[in-house]
Enzyme design. Structure first.
Site, PDB file in Angstrom:
ATOM      1  N   ARG A   1       0.821  -1.217   0.000  1.00 50.96           N
ATOM      2  CA  ARG A   1       0.000   0.000   0.000  1.00 50.96           C
ATOM      3  C   ARG A   1       0.855   1.268   0.000  1.00 50.96           C
ATOM      4  O   ARG A   1       0.329   2.360  -0.201  1.00 50.96           O
ATOM      5  CB  ARG A   1      -0.905   0.008   1.236  1.00 50.96           C
TER       6      ARG A   1
ATOM      7  N   TRP B   1       2.892   6.161   1.374  1.00 47.83           N
ATOM      8  CA  TRP B   1       3.018   6.522  -0.033  1.00 47.83           C
ATOM      9  C   TRP B   1       2.861   8.034  -0.074  1.00 47.83           C
ATOM     10  O   TRP B   1       1.793   8.569   0.224  1.00 47.83           O
ATOM     11  CB  TRP B   1       1.940   5.842  -0.879  1.00 47.83           C
TER      12      TRP B   1
END
Length: 623
Positions: A27, A74
Protein backbone atom coordinates in the site's frame (compact mmCIF):
# COMPACT_ATOMS: atom_id res chain seq x y z
CA UNK A 1 -2.90 4.55 -0.46
CA UNK A 2 -0.81 4.15 2.71
CA UNK A 3 -1.20 1.41 5.30
CA UNK A 4 -2.33 1.69 8.94
CA UNK A 5 -2.14 -0.84 11.77
CA UNK A 6 -3.19 -0.31 15.38
CA UNK A 7 -3.10 -2.77 18.29
CA UNK A 8 -4.37 -2.73 21.84
CA UNK A 9 -4.21 -5.84 23.99
CA UNK A 10 -1.85 -7.79 26.23
CA UNK A 11 0.84 -8.87 23.76
CA UNK A 12 3.92 -6.89 22.68
CA UNK A 13 2.53 -4.39 20.17
CA UNK A 14 5.79 -3.96 18.24
CA UNK A 15 5.80 -7.42 16.67
CA UNK A 16 2.13 -7.33 15.74
CA UNK A 17 2.35 -3.85 14.21
CA UNK A 18 5.57 -4.57 12.33
CA UNK A 19 4.13 -7.79 10.88
CA UNK A 20 0.99 -5.90 9.86
CA UNK A 21 3.07 -3.21 8.18
CA UNK A 22 4.96 -5.84 6.21
CA UNK A 23 1.64 -7.20 4.97
CA UNK A 24 0.59 -3.66 4.03
CA UNK A 25 3.81 -2.61 2.36
CA UNK A 26 2.16 -2.98 -1.05
CA UNK A 27 0.00 0.00 0.00
CA UNK A 28 3.02 2.29 0.31
CA UNK A 29 6.74 1.92 0.83
CA UNK A 30 8.32 5.37 0.90
CA UNK A 31 8.77 5.29 4.67
CA UNK A 32 7.40 3.55 7.74
CA UNK A 33 7.03 4.11 11.45
CA UNK A 34 5.31 3.14 14.66
CA UNK A 35 4.54 4.64 18.04
CA UNK A 36 3.98 2.48 21.12
CA UNK A 37 2.90 3.59 24.57
CA UNK A 38 5.27 2.47 27.34
CA UNK A 39 4.40 3.53 30.89
CA UNK A 40 2.81 6.77 29.75
CA UNK A 41 5.61 7.65 27.31
CA UNK A 42 5.94 7.28 23.55
CA UNK A 43 8.34 4.85 21.95
CA UNK A 44 8.47 6.51 18.50
CA UNK A 45 10.45 4.94 15.65
CA UNK A 46 10.21 5.94 12.00
CA UNK A 47 12.46 5.79 8.96
CA UNK A 48 12.58 6.63 5.28
CA UNK A 49 12.60 3.57 3.01
CA UNK A 50 11.17 0.08 3.20
CA UNK A 51 9.89 -1.75 6.25
CA UNK A 52 13.27 -3.46 6.64
CA UNK A 53 14.80 -0.07 7.45
CA UNK A 54 12.34 0.36 10.31
CA UNK A 55 12.89 -3.24 11.44
CA UNK A 56 16.64 -2.61 11.65
CA UNK A 57 16.06 0.31 14.00
CA UNK A 58 13.72 -1.75 16.15
CA UNK A 59 16.31 -4.50 16.52
CA UNK A 60 18.66 -1.94 18.07
CA UNK A 61 15.98 0.02 19.92
CA UNK A 62 12.94 -2.16 20.62
CA UNK A 63 9.68 -0.37 21.37
CA UNK A 64 8.00 -1.88 24.43
CA UNK A 65 4.32 -1.70 25.23
CA UNK A 66 0.95 -3.25 24.44
CA UNK A 67 -0.76 -0.30 22.73
CA UNK A 68 0.44 1.29 19.52
CA UNK A 69 -0.09 2.44 15.95
CA UNK A 70 1.98 2.03 12.79
CA UNK A 71 2.06 3.31 9.24
CA UNK A 72 3.67 2.62 5.88
CA UNK A 73 3.64 5.67 3.61
CA UNK A 74 3.02 6.52 -0.03
CA UNK A 75 4.02 10.18 -0.18
CA UNK A 76 1.48 12.88 -1.06
CA UNK A 77 2.43 16.05 0.83
CA UNK A 78 6.16 16.18 1.47
CA UNK A 79 9.00 14.08 0.09
CA UNK A 80 9.87 10.66 1.55
CA UNK A 81 12.05 11.63 4.53
CA UNK A 82 12.45 10.62 8.16
CA UNK A 83 10.73 13.83 9.23
CA UNK A 84 7.74 13.28 6.95
CA UNK A 85 7.28 9.65 7.96
CA UNK A 86 4.32 8.81 10.21
CA UNK A 87 3.39 8.78 13.08
CA UNK A 88 3.29 12.50 13.74
CA UNK A 89 2.87 14.06 17.16
CA UNK A 90 1.01 17.19 18.24
CA UNK A 91 2.36 20.35 19.85
CA UNK A 92 2.33 18.79 23.32
CA UNK A 93 4.19 15.68 22.19
CA UNK A 94 1.59 13.56 23.97
CA UNK A 95 -0.66 12.71 20.99
CA UNK A 96 0.46 10.58 18.05
CA UNK A 97 -1.45 10.14 14.80
CA UNK A 98 -1.16 8.18 11.54
CA UNK A 99 -3.17 9.16 8.50
CA UNK A 100 -4.15 8.00 5.03
CA UNK A 101 -5.73 10.50 2.65
CA UNK A 102 -5.34 14.19 1.90
CA UNK A 103 -6.34 17.15 4.08
CA UNK A 104 -7.19 19.67 1.39
CA UNK A 105 -7.40 22.70 3.71
CA UNK A 106 -4.24 21.83 5.63
CA UNK A 107 -2.49 25.07 4.70
CA UNK A 108 -5.31 27.21 6.07
CA UNK A 109 -5.41 25.13 9.25
CA UNK A 110 -1.63 25.32 9.57
CA UNK A 111 -1.68 29.11 9.38
CA UNK A 112 -4.26 29.25 12.15
CA UNK A 113 -2.16 26.95 14.31
CA UNK A 114 1.05 28.87 13.59
CA UNK A 115 -0.70 32.01 14.79
CA UNK A 116 -1.34 30.22 18.09
CA UNK A 117 2.35 29.37 18.48
CA UNK A 118 2.41 25.84 17.06
CA UNK A 119 5.68 24.66 15.50
CA UNK A 120 5.95 22.05 12.74
CA UNK A 121 8.86 19.84 11.76
CA UNK A 122 7.48 18.20 8.61
CA UNK A 123 5.91 19.24 5.32
CA UNK A 124 2.94 16.93 5.71
CA UNK A 125 -0.76 17.62 6.01
CA UNK A 126 -0.85 14.84 8.61
CA UNK A 127 1.19 16.75 11.15
CA UNK A 128 -1.30 19.60 10.82
CA UNK A 129 -4.12 17.18 11.65
CA UNK A 130 -2.23 15.87 14.69
CA UNK A 131 -1.79 19.42 15.98
CA UNK A 132 -5.44 20.22 15.32
CA UNK A 133 -6.68 17.21 17.31
CA UNK A 134 -4.17 18.01 20.04
CA UNK A 135 -5.38 21.61 20.23
CA UNK A 136 -8.97 20.53 20.74
CA UNK A 137 -7.91 17.94 23.31
CA UNK A 138 -5.96 20.51 25.32
CA UNK A 139 -8.86 22.98 25.18
CA UNK A 140 -11.27 20.35 26.50
CA UNK A 141 -8.86 19.42 29.29
CA UNK A 142 -8.24 23.03 30.24
CA UNK A 143 -11.98 23.61 30.55
CA UNK A 144 -12.26 20.57 32.76
CA UNK A 145 -14.71 19.24 30.19
CA UNK A 146 -15.67 15.64 29.78
CA UNK A 147 -18.49 15.88 27.24
CA UNK A 148 -19.72 12.32 27.59
CA UNK A 149 -22.93 11.76 25.68
CA UNK A 150 -22.60 8.05 24.94
CA UNK A 151 -20.67 5.24 26.51
CA UNK A 152 -18.04 5.21 23.76
CA UNK A 153 -17.24 8.89 24.10
CA UNK A 154 -14.45 10.55 26.04
CA UNK A 155 -12.24 13.57 25.86
CA UNK A 156 -9.92 12.16 23.19
CA UNK A 157 -12.82 10.94 21.04
CA UNK A 158 -14.54 14.30 21.41
CA UNK A 159 -11.34 16.11 20.42
CA UNK A 160 -11.14 13.95 17.28
CA UNK A 161 -14.78 14.67 16.51
CA UNK A 162 -14.33 18.44 16.84
CA UNK A 163 -11.13 18.48 14.79
CA UNK A 164 -12.62 16.46 11.93
CA UNK A 165 -15.51 18.89 11.63
CA UNK A 166 -12.93 21.49 10.57
CA UNK A 167 -11.29 19.23 8.01
CA UNK A 168 -11.87 19.29 4.25
CA UNK A 169 -10.57 16.21 2.46
CA UNK A 170 -10.17 12.48 3.03
CA UNK A 171 -8.79 10.58 5.96
CA UNK A 172 -8.35 7.25 7.63
CA UNK A 173 -6.69 7.87 10.98
CA UNK A 174 -5.53 6.14 14.15
CA UNK A 175 -4.65 8.11 17.28
CA UNK A 176 -3.12 7.35 20.67
CA UNK A 177 -2.49 9.68 23.62
CA UNK A 178 0.02 9.35 26.43
CA UNK A 179 -2.66 10.15 29.00
CA UNK A 180 -4.88 7.32 27.70
CA UNK A 181 -2.69 4.19 27.50
CA UNK A 182 -5.71 1.92 27.15
CA UNK A 183 -7.31 3.68 24.20
CA UNK A 184 -7.02 3.98 20.42
CA UNK A 185 -9.30 6.25 18.41
CA UNK A 186 -9.85 5.83 14.68
CA UNK A 187 -11.99 7.49 12.03
CA UNK A 188 -12.56 7.49 8.28
CA UNK A 189 -13.81 9.58 5.44
CA UNK A 190 -13.01 8.37 1.93
CA UNK A 191 -10.11 6.17 3.07
CA UNK A 192 -10.76 2.61 4.28
CA UNK A 193 -10.54 1.63 7.95
CA UNK A 194 -11.69 -1.46 9.79
CA UNK A 195 -11.74 -2.84 13.30
CA UNK A 196 -10.36 -6.32 13.96
CA UNK A 197 -12.26 -7.96 16.81
CA UNK A 198 -10.20 -10.26 19.02
CA UNK A 199 -10.23 -11.75 22.50
CA UNK A 200 -8.61 -9.49 25.11
CA UNK A 201 -7.28 -7.50 22.16
CA UNK A 202 -8.56 -5.38 19.30
CA UNK A 203 -7.05 -4.08 16.10
CA UNK A 204 -7.42 -1.12 13.78
CA UNK A 205 -6.26 -1.32 10.17
CA UNK A 206 -6.72 0.06 6.70
CA UNK A 207 -6.76 -3.44 5.17
CA UNK A 208 -7.80 -6.82 6.54
CA UNK A 209 -4.58 -8.44 5.29
CA UNK A 210 -2.70 -6.63 8.07
CA UNK A 211 -4.59 -8.40 10.86
CA UNK A 212 -5.98 -11.61 9.35
CA UNK A 213 -3.23 -13.64 11.05
CA UNK A 214 -4.78 -12.63 14.39
CA UNK A 215 -8.50 -12.38 13.70
CA UNK A 216 -10.89 -12.79 10.77
CA UNK A 217 -13.75 -10.96 12.53
CA UNK A 218 -13.90 -7.38 11.32
CA UNK A 219 -16.11 -4.28 11.32
CA UNK A 220 -15.81 -1.99 8.30
CA UNK A 221 -16.18 1.67 9.22
CA UNK A 222 -18.36 3.88 7.06
CA UNK A 223 -17.53 7.45 6.13
CA UNK A 224 -17.80 9.95 8.97
CA UNK A 225 -17.65 7.26 11.63
CA UNK A 226 -15.35 7.26 14.66
CA UNK A 227 -14.32 4.20 16.64
CA UNK A 228 -12.94 4.07 20.18
CA UNK A 229 -11.06 0.87 21.03
CA UNK A 230 -10.01 -0.67 24.32
CA UNK A 231 -8.54 -4.15 24.68
CA UNK A 232 -11.92 -5.54 25.75
CA UNK A 233 -14.40 -3.58 23.66
CA UNK A 234 -14.97 -1.01 20.94
CA UNK A 235 -17.67 1.57 20.24
CA UNK A 236 -18.58 3.22 16.95
CA UNK A 237 -20.31 6.58 16.58
CA UNK A 238 -20.77 9.19 13.89
CA UNK A 239 -19.00 12.49 13.67
CA UNK A 240 -22.24 13.98 15.03
CA UNK A 241 -22.03 11.72 18.12
CA UNK A 242 -24.85 9.37 17.12
CA UNK A 243 -24.28 5.78 18.25
CA UNK A 244 -23.79 3.11 15.57
CA UNK A 245 -24.59 -0.60 15.85
CA UNK A 246 -21.71 -2.19 13.94
CA UNK A 247 -21.99 -5.39 11.91
CA UNK A 248 -19.21 -7.93 12.49
CA UNK A 249 -18.20 -9.76 9.30
CA UNK A 250 -15.92 -12.68 8.55
CA UNK A 251 -12.91 -12.12 6.27
CA UNK A 252 -13.06 -14.75 3.53
CA UNK A 253 -9.29 -15.29 3.15
CA UNK A 254 -6.66 -16.54 5.56
CA UNK A 255 -3.17 -15.37 6.44
CA UNK A 256 -1.76 -18.18 4.28
CA UNK A 257 -3.65 -16.82 1.27
CA UNK A 258 -1.78 -13.55 1.68
CA UNK A 259 1.67 -15.19 1.80
CA UNK A 260 4.03 -15.72 -1.15
CA UNK A 261 4.38 -19.45 -0.52
CA UNK A 262 6.95 -21.05 -2.84
CA UNK A 263 7.06 -18.10 -5.24
CA UNK A 264 9.79 -15.41 -5.24
CA UNK A 265 7.21 -12.65 -5.82
CA UNK A 266 3.53 -12.14 -5.11
CA UNK A 267 2.98 -11.18 -8.75
CA UNK A 268 4.27 -14.52 -10.03
CA UNK A 269 2.17 -16.36 -7.46
CA UNK A 270 -0.92 -14.44 -8.55
CA UNK A 271 -0.24 -15.04 -12.24
CA UNK A 272 -0.06 -18.77 -11.49
CA UNK A 273 -3.24 -18.60 -9.39
CA UNK A 274 -5.32 -17.56 -12.40
CA UNK A 275 -6.64 -21.01 -13.34
CA UNK A 276 -8.12 -21.22 -9.85
CA UNK A 277 -9.27 -17.58 -9.61
CA UNK A 278 -11.05 -17.76 -12.97
CA UNK A 279 -12.74 -20.97 -11.86
CA UNK A 280 -13.76 -19.25 -8.62
CA UNK A 281 -15.29 -16.43 -10.64
CA UNK A 282 -17.65 -18.72 -12.55
CA UNK A 283 -18.13 -21.52 -10.00
CA UNK A 284 -21.80 -21.94 -9.14
CA UNK A 285 -22.84 -19.27 -11.63
CA UNK A 286 -23.32 -21.38 -14.76
CA UNK A 287 -26.66 -22.89 -15.75
CA UNK A 288 -26.11 -25.35 -18.62
CA UNK A 289 -29.77 -26.35 -18.61
CA UNK A 290 -30.91 -22.79 -19.28
CA UNK A 291 -27.74 -21.88 -21.21
CA UNK A 292 -27.26 -18.77 -19.11
CA UNK A 293 -25.46 -17.41 -16.08
CA UNK A 294 -26.83 -16.64 -12.63
CA UNK A 295 -25.45 -13.62 -10.79
CA UNK A 296 -27.57 -13.48 -7.67
CA UNK A 297 -26.21 -10.29 -6.17
CA UNK A 298 -27.34 -7.94 -8.93
CA UNK A 299 -30.57 -7.19 -7.04
CA UNK A 300 -32.38 -6.59 -10.33
CA UNK A 301 -35.33 -8.60 -11.60
CA UNK A 302 -35.31 -10.03 -15.15
CA UNK A 303 -37.81 -7.34 -16.14
CA UNK A 304 -35.54 -4.61 -14.79
CA UNK A 305 -32.53 -6.08 -16.63
CA UNK A 306 -34.49 -6.23 -19.89
CA UNK A 307 -35.40 -2.56 -19.46
CA UNK A 308 -31.73 -1.52 -19.45
CA UNK A 309 -30.92 0.18 -22.74
CA UNK A 310 -27.39 1.43 -21.97
CA UNK A 311 -24.48 0.36 -19.76
CA UNK A 312 -21.59 2.51 -18.57
CA UNK A 313 -18.52 0.89 -17.01
CA UNK A 314 -16.47 3.18 -14.75
CA UNK A 315 -13.02 2.05 -13.65
CA UNK A 316 -9.32 2.92 -13.45
CA UNK A 317 -6.12 1.22 -14.60
CA UNK A 318 -6.29 -2.51 -15.32
CA UNK A 319 -9.94 -2.60 -14.25
CA UNK A 320 -10.72 -0.11 -17.02
CA UNK A 321 -9.05 -2.35 -19.61
CA UNK A 322 -11.04 -5.33 -18.34
CA UNK A 323 -14.15 -3.16 -18.68
CA UNK A 324 -13.17 -2.38 -22.27
CA UNK A 325 -13.22 -6.12 -22.96
CA UNK A 326 -16.65 -6.03 -21.31
CA UNK A 327 -17.76 -3.35 -23.75
CA UNK A 328 -17.03 -5.65 -26.70
CA UNK A 329 -18.70 -8.56 -24.90
CA UNK A 330 -21.82 -6.67 -23.92
CA UNK A 331 -22.41 -5.18 -27.34
CA UNK A 332 -21.81 -8.44 -29.22
CA UNK A 333 -23.47 -10.91 -26.86
CA UNK A 334 -25.87 -8.73 -24.91
CA UNK A 335 -26.76 -6.28 -27.69
CA UNK A 336 -26.73 -3.42 -25.19
CA UNK A 337 -25.03 -0.13 -26.13
CA UNK A 338 -22.05 0.09 -23.79
CA UNK A 339 -19.24 2.50 -23.09
CA UNK A 340 -16.26 2.69 -20.73
CA UNK A 341 -15.33 5.80 -18.79
CA UNK A 342 -12.26 6.73 -16.82
CA UNK A 343 -13.80 7.06 -13.37
CA UNK A 344 -11.65 10.12 -12.69
CA UNK A 345 -13.17 11.89 -15.72
CA UNK A 346 -16.73 10.62 -15.33
CA UNK A 347 -17.06 12.09 -11.85
CA UNK A 348 -16.47 15.61 -13.16
CA UNK A 349 -18.31 15.41 -16.46
CA UNK A 350 -21.89 16.44 -17.01
CA UNK A 351 -22.56 13.81 -19.65
CA UNK A 352 -26.21 13.11 -20.41
CA UNK A 353 -27.15 9.72 -19.01
CA UNK A 354 -30.54 8.34 -19.97
CA UNK A 355 -33.07 7.01 -17.47
CA UNK A 356 -32.60 3.30 -18.21
CA UNK A 357 -28.81 3.35 -17.92
CA UNK A 358 -26.98 0.93 -15.66
CA UNK A 359 -23.65 2.10 -14.24
CA UNK A 360 -21.13 -0.63 -13.36
CA UNK A 361 -18.13 0.12 -11.15
CA UNK A 362 -15.22 -2.26 -11.70
CA UNK A 363 -12.60 -2.28 -8.93
CA UNK A 364 -10.31 -4.84 -7.33
CA UNK A 365 -10.05 -3.12 -3.97
CA UNK A 366 -13.48 -1.54 -3.86
CA UNK A 367 -11.76 1.53 -2.40
CA UNK A 368 -10.42 3.37 -5.48
CA UNK A 369 -11.32 6.98 -4.72
CA UNK A 370 -12.14 8.00 -8.29
CA UNK A 371 -14.34 4.96 -8.87
CA UNK A 372 -16.07 5.49 -5.54
CA UNK A 373 -16.74 9.12 -6.44
CA UNK A 374 -18.17 8.04 -9.82
CA UNK A 375 -20.50 5.62 -8.00
CA UNK A 376 -21.69 8.36 -5.68
CA UNK A 377 -22.23 10.76 -8.56
CA UNK A 378 -24.24 8.13 -10.44
CA UNK A 379 -26.43 7.46 -7.43
CA UNK A 380 -26.99 11.18 -6.89
CA UNK A 381 -28.35 11.30 -10.43
CA UNK A 382 -30.70 8.44 -9.66
CA UNK A 383 -29.06 5.72 -11.74
CA UNK A 384 -28.93 2.10 -10.67
CA UNK A 385 -25.29 1.40 -9.86
CA UNK A 386 -23.70 -2.03 -9.53
CA UNK A 387 -20.20 -3.26 -8.78
CA UNK A 388 -17.72 -5.94 -9.83
CA UNK A 389 -15.48 -6.08 -6.76
CA UNK A 390 -12.91 -8.41 -5.23
CA UNK A 391 -12.74 -7.22 -1.62
CA UNK A 392 -15.79 -8.23 0.37
CA UNK A 393 -17.04 -5.45 2.64
CA UNK A 394 -15.15 -2.71 0.78
CA UNK A 395 -16.67 0.74 0.50
CA UNK A 396 -17.84 0.46 -3.11
CA UNK A 397 -19.30 -2.99 -2.39
CA UNK A 398 -21.32 -1.48 0.45
CA UNK A 399 -22.47 1.60 -1.43
CA UNK A 400 -23.62 0.14 -4.76
CA UNK A 401 -27.16 -1.16 -5.26
CA UNK A 402 -25.89 -4.65 -6.02
CA UNK A 403 -23.23 -6.49 -7.97
CA UNK A 404 -20.98 -9.49 -7.85
CA UNK A 405 -17.77 -10.50 -6.11
CA UNK A 406 -14.85 -12.01 -8.00
CA UNK A 407 -13.67 -14.30 -5.17
CA UNK A 408 -10.12 -14.05 -6.53
CA UNK A 409 -8.54 -13.97 -3.08
CA UNK A 410 -6.09 -11.30 -1.92
CA UNK A 411 -3.97 -9.70 -4.62
CA UNK A 412 -0.84 -8.29 -3.00
CA UNK A 413 1.31 -7.53 -6.05
CA UNK A 414 0.80 -3.91 -7.03
CA UNK A 415 0.43 -4.80 -10.72
CA UNK A 416 -2.94 -6.50 -11.25
CA UNK A 417 -2.92 -9.96 -12.79
CA UNK A 418 -5.48 -12.46 -11.53
CA UNK A 419 -8.07 -9.77 -10.85
CA UNK A 420 -7.95 -8.67 -14.49
CA UNK A 421 -8.89 -12.14 -15.70
CA UNK A 422 -11.45 -12.52 -12.91
CA UNK A 423 -13.10 -9.27 -13.98
CA UNK A 424 -13.19 -10.41 -17.61
CA UNK A 425 -14.73 -13.71 -16.50
CA UNK A 426 -17.50 -11.92 -14.62
CA UNK A 427 -18.10 -9.71 -17.66
CA UNK A 428 -18.48 -12.79 -19.86
CA UNK A 429 -21.14 -14.12 -17.48
CA UNK A 430 -22.90 -10.78 -17.33
CA UNK A 431 -22.93 -10.44 -21.13
CA UNK A 432 -24.33 -13.94 -21.59
CA UNK A 433 -27.01 -13.21 -18.99
CA UNK A 434 -28.04 -9.99 -20.74
CA UNK A 435 -27.85 -11.66 -24.15
CA UNK A 436 -30.10 -14.52 -23.15
CA UNK A 437 -32.75 -11.98 -22.20
CA UNK A 438 -32.56 -10.52 -25.68
CA UNK A 439 -31.38 -12.23 -28.85
CA UNK A 440 -28.58 -14.63 -27.83
CA UNK A 441 -29.58 -18.15 -28.79
CA UNK A 442 -29.28 -21.09 -26.41
CA UNK A 443 -26.82 -22.97 -28.65
CA UNK A 444 -24.40 -20.06 -28.88
CA UNK A 445 -24.70 -19.25 -25.17
CA UNK A 446 -24.14 -22.89 -24.19
CA UNK A 447 -21.03 -23.01 -26.37
CA UNK A 448 -19.60 -19.90 -24.69
CA UNK A 449 -20.20 -21.26 -21.21
CA UNK A 450 -18.76 -24.65 -22.15
CA UNK A 451 -15.62 -23.06 -23.58
CA UNK A 452 -15.35 -20.84 -20.51
CA UNK A 453 -15.18 -23.93 -18.31
CA UNK A 454 -12.16 -25.05 -20.36
CA UNK A 455 -10.23 -21.80 -19.81
CA UNK A 456 -8.52 -22.79 -16.50
CA UNK A 457 -6.95 -25.89 -18.06
CA UNK A 458 -5.82 -23.86 -21.07
CA UNK A 459 -4.29 -21.27 -18.76
CA UNK A 460 -2.30 -24.06 -17.15
CA UNK A 461 -0.80 -24.92 -20.54
CA UNK A 462 0.31 -21.32 -21.03
CA UNK A 463 1.83 -21.15 -17.55
CA UNK A 464 3.93 -24.22 -18.38
CA UNK A 465 5.69 -22.03 -20.97
CA UNK A 466 7.01 -19.63 -18.33
CA UNK A 467 10.65 -20.64 -18.91
CA UNK A 468 10.28 -20.21 -22.67
CA UNK A 469 8.72 -16.77 -22.16
CA UNK A 470 11.67 -15.92 -19.89
CA UNK A 471 13.99 -16.72 -22.79
CA UNK A 472 12.09 -14.23 -24.96
CA UNK A 473 12.27 -11.68 -22.15
CA UNK A 474 16.04 -12.07 -21.92
CA UNK A 475 16.34 -11.20 -25.60
CA UNK A 476 14.45 -7.91 -25.22
CA UNK A 477 14.94 -6.82 -21.59
CA UNK A 478 17.40 -4.03 -22.46
CA UNK A 479 15.16 -2.39 -25.06
CA UNK A 480 13.63 0.95 -24.07
CA UNK A 481 10.42 1.21 -26.15
CA UNK A 482 7.71 -1.33 -26.95
CA UNK A 483 4.50 -1.23 -28.96
CA UNK A 484 1.60 -3.55 -28.07
CA UNK A 485 -0.94 -4.12 -30.82
CA UNK A 486 -4.21 -6.04 -31.01
CA UNK A 487 -7.65 -5.82 -32.57
CA UNK A 488 -11.22 -6.21 -31.33
CA UNK A 489 -11.25 -8.18 -28.07
CA UNK A 490 -7.47 -8.10 -27.98
CA UNK A 491 -7.08 -4.34 -28.23
CA UNK A 492 -7.74 -3.89 -24.47
CA UNK A 493 -5.30 -6.76 -23.90
CA UNK A 494 -2.65 -4.75 -25.76
CA UNK A 495 -3.32 -1.83 -23.42
CA UNK A 496 -3.07 -4.11 -20.39
CA UNK A 497 0.15 -5.71 -21.66
CA UNK A 498 1.75 -2.31 -22.18
CA UNK A 499 0.63 -1.19 -18.73
CA UNK A 500 2.17 -4.25 -17.08
CA UNK A 501 5.53 -3.60 -18.75
CA UNK A 502 5.48 0.08 -17.77
CA UNK A 503 4.43 -0.58 -14.20
CA UNK A 504 7.04 -3.10 -13.17
CA UNK A 505 10.00 -2.67 -15.55
CA UNK A 506 9.85 1.12 -16.19
CA UNK A 507 10.15 0.55 -19.95
CA UNK A 508 8.12 2.87 -22.12
CA UNK A 509 5.31 0.94 -23.80
CA UNK A 510 2.14 1.92 -25.62
CA UNK A 511 -0.89 -0.08 -26.63
CA UNK A 512 -2.86 0.53 -29.83
CA UNK A 513 -5.40 -1.13 -32.07
CA UNK A 514 -3.25 -2.85 -34.69
CA UNK A 515 -4.69 -0.88 -37.61
CA UNK A 516 -4.03 2.42 -35.84
CA UNK A 517 -0.31 1.81 -36.13
CA UNK A 518 -0.39 3.32 -39.61
CA UNK A 519 -1.84 6.54 -38.23
CA UNK A 520 1.21 7.65 -36.31
CA UNK A 521 2.92 4.97 -34.20
CA UNK A 522 4.56 3.40 -37.23
CA UNK A 523 6.99 6.33 -37.12
CA UNK A 524 8.47 4.69 -34.01
CA UNK A 525 9.31 1.44 -35.77
CA UNK A 526 13.03 0.66 -36.01
CA UNK A 527 15.30 -2.26 -35.05
CA UNK A 528 15.35 -1.29 -31.34
CA UNK A 529 11.56 -0.97 -30.95
CA UNK A 530 9.89 -4.37 -30.54
CA UNK A 531 6.21 -4.73 -31.44
CA UNK A 532 4.16 -7.24 -29.45
CA UNK A 533 1.29 -8.39 -31.66
CA UNK A 534 -1.67 -10.27 -30.23
CA UNK A 535 -2.57 -12.34 -33.27
CA UNK A 536 -4.68 -15.43 -32.54
CA UNK A 537 -6.49 -17.22 -35.36
CA UNK A 538 -9.76 -15.30 -35.38
CA UNK A 539 -11.91 -13.18 -37.68
CA UNK A 540 -9.30 -10.40 -37.97
CA UNK A 541 -6.23 -12.66 -38.23
CA UNK A 542 -5.41 -11.73 -41.82
CA UNK A 543 -5.66 -8.01 -41.01
CA UNK A 544 -3.25 -8.30 -38.09
CA UNK A 545 -0.86 -10.38 -40.18
CA UNK A 546 -0.78 -7.54 -42.71
CA UNK A 547 0.15 -5.15 -39.90
CA UNK A 548 2.97 -7.47 -38.85
CA UNK A 549 4.32 -7.43 -42.40
CA UNK A 550 4.34 -3.61 -42.30
CA UNK A 551 6.49 -3.68 -39.17
CA UNK A 552 8.87 -6.28 -40.60
CA UNK A 553 9.26 -4.20 -43.78
CA UNK A 554 10.69 -1.47 -41.54
CA UNK A 555 13.06 -3.84 -39.71
CA UNK A 556 11.04 -3.83 -36.49
CA UNK A 557 11.32 -6.92 -34.23
CA UNK A 558 8.01 -8.75 -33.70
CA UNK A 559 6.90 -10.83 -30.72
CA UNK A 560 3.63 -12.59 -31.55
CA UNK A 561 1.00 -14.10 -29.29
CA UNK A 562 -0.54 -16.70 -31.59
CA UNK A 563 -2.79 -19.74 -31.64
CA UNK A 564 -1.26 -23.18 -31.22
CA UNK A 565 -0.61 -24.82 -34.58
CA UNK A 566 -0.22 -21.55 -36.49
CA UNK A 567 2.78 -22.27 -38.71
CA UNK A 568 2.22 -19.20 -40.89
CA UNK A 569 3.11 -16.73 -38.16
CA UNK A 570 6.44 -18.43 -37.48
CA UNK A 571 7.55 -17.24 -40.93
CA UNK A 572 7.14 -13.54 -40.13
CA UNK A 573 7.52 -13.07 -36.36
CA UNK A 574 10.90 -13.08 -34.63
CA UNK A 575 9.48 -14.78 -31.55
CA UNK A 576 6.16 -16.55 -31.02
CA UNK A 577 4.36 -17.46 -27.81
CA UNK A 578 1.46 -19.83 -28.42
CA UNK A 579 -1.87 -19.99 -26.62
CA UNK A 580 -4.61 -22.62 -26.99
CA UNK A 581 -7.51 -22.05 -29.36
CA UNK A 582 -10.75 -20.68 -27.91
CA UNK A 583 -13.68 -18.52 -28.95
CA UNK A 584 -12.91 -14.95 -30.01
CA UNK A 585 -14.85 -13.53 -27.05
CA UNK A 586 -12.79 -15.57 -24.56
CA UNK A 587 -9.36 -14.90 -26.08
CA UNK A 588 -8.41 -12.11 -23.62
CA UNK A 589 -8.46 -14.65 -20.79
CA UNK A 590 -5.62 -16.50 -22.54
CA UNK A 591 -3.71 -13.87 -24.52
CA UNK A 592 -3.10 -11.68 -21.48
CA UNK A 593 -1.27 -14.43 -19.55
CA UNK A 594 1.91 -14.51 -21.69
CA UNK A 595 2.00 -10.71 -21.58
CA UNK A 596 1.92 -10.82 -17.79
CA UNK A 597 4.76 -13.34 -17.75
CA UNK A 598 6.76 -11.39 -20.33
CA UNK A 599 6.54 -8.22 -18.24
CA UNK A 600 7.36 -10.14 -15.07
CA UNK A 601 10.49 -11.80 -16.46
CA UNK A 602 11.74 -8.58 -18.07
CA UNK A 603 11.33 -6.73 -14.76
CA UNK A 604 13.19 -9.43 -12.82
CA UNK A 605 16.03 -9.42 -15.36
CA UNK A 606 16.30 -5.65 -15.02
CA UNK A 607 16.57 -5.92 -11.25
CA UNK A 608 13.27 -4.16 -10.58
CA UNK A 609 11.18 -4.64 -7.46
CA UNK A 610 8.29 -6.47 -9.09
CA UNK A 611 5.85 -6.37 -6.17
CA UNK A 612 6.60 -2.80 -5.16
CA UNK A 613 7.26 -0.76 -8.31
CA UNK A 614 8.43 2.78 -7.77
CA UNK A 615 5.86 5.54 -7.25
CA UNK A 616 2.95 3.08 -7.25
CA UNK A 617 0.66 1.68 -4.59
CA UNK A 618 -1.96 -1.02 -4.82
CA UNK A 619 -5.11 0.84 -3.89
CA UNK A 620 -5.37 4.47 -4.99
CA UNK A 621 -7.41 6.14 -2.27
CA UNK A 622 -6.31 9.73 -2.96
CA UNK A 623 -6.93 11.99 -5.94
Amino acid sequence: MCGIVGYIGRKPAQDIILDGLRRLEYRGYDSAGLCILNNGKFELRKKKGRINELAAILRKQPAKGVTGIGHTRWATHGAPTDENAHPHVDQSGKLALVHNGVIENHQQLKEQLLAKGHKFISQTDTEVLAHLVGKHYDELQNRGSNPTNTTDDGTLTEAVRRALKEVVGTYGIAIIHADHPDLIVGARRGSPMLVGVGRDENFLASDASAIVAHTRRVVYLNDLEIVTLTRDDFHVSTIEASAVSPEIREVEFSAQDADRGKYPHFMLKEIFEQPQSVQNAFRGRLSPEEATAHLGGLNLSPAELRAIDRIIFVACGSALYAAMVGEYLMEELGRVPTECEYASEFRYRNAPVEKHTLVFAVSQSGETIDTLAAVRESRRRGHRTLGIINVVGSTIAREVDGGTYMHAGPEIGVAASKTFTSQVTILVLLSVLMGRMRHLGATRAAEILHKLEQIPAKMERILQQSDGIAAVAKKYCEYRDFLYLGRQYNYPVALEGALKLKEISYIHAEGYPSAEMKHGPIAMIEPRTPSVFICPKNAVYDKVMANIEEVKARKGPVIAIATEGDDEIRKVADDVIFVPKTLDCLEPLLTVVPLQLLAYHIAVMRGCDVDKPRNLAKSVTVE
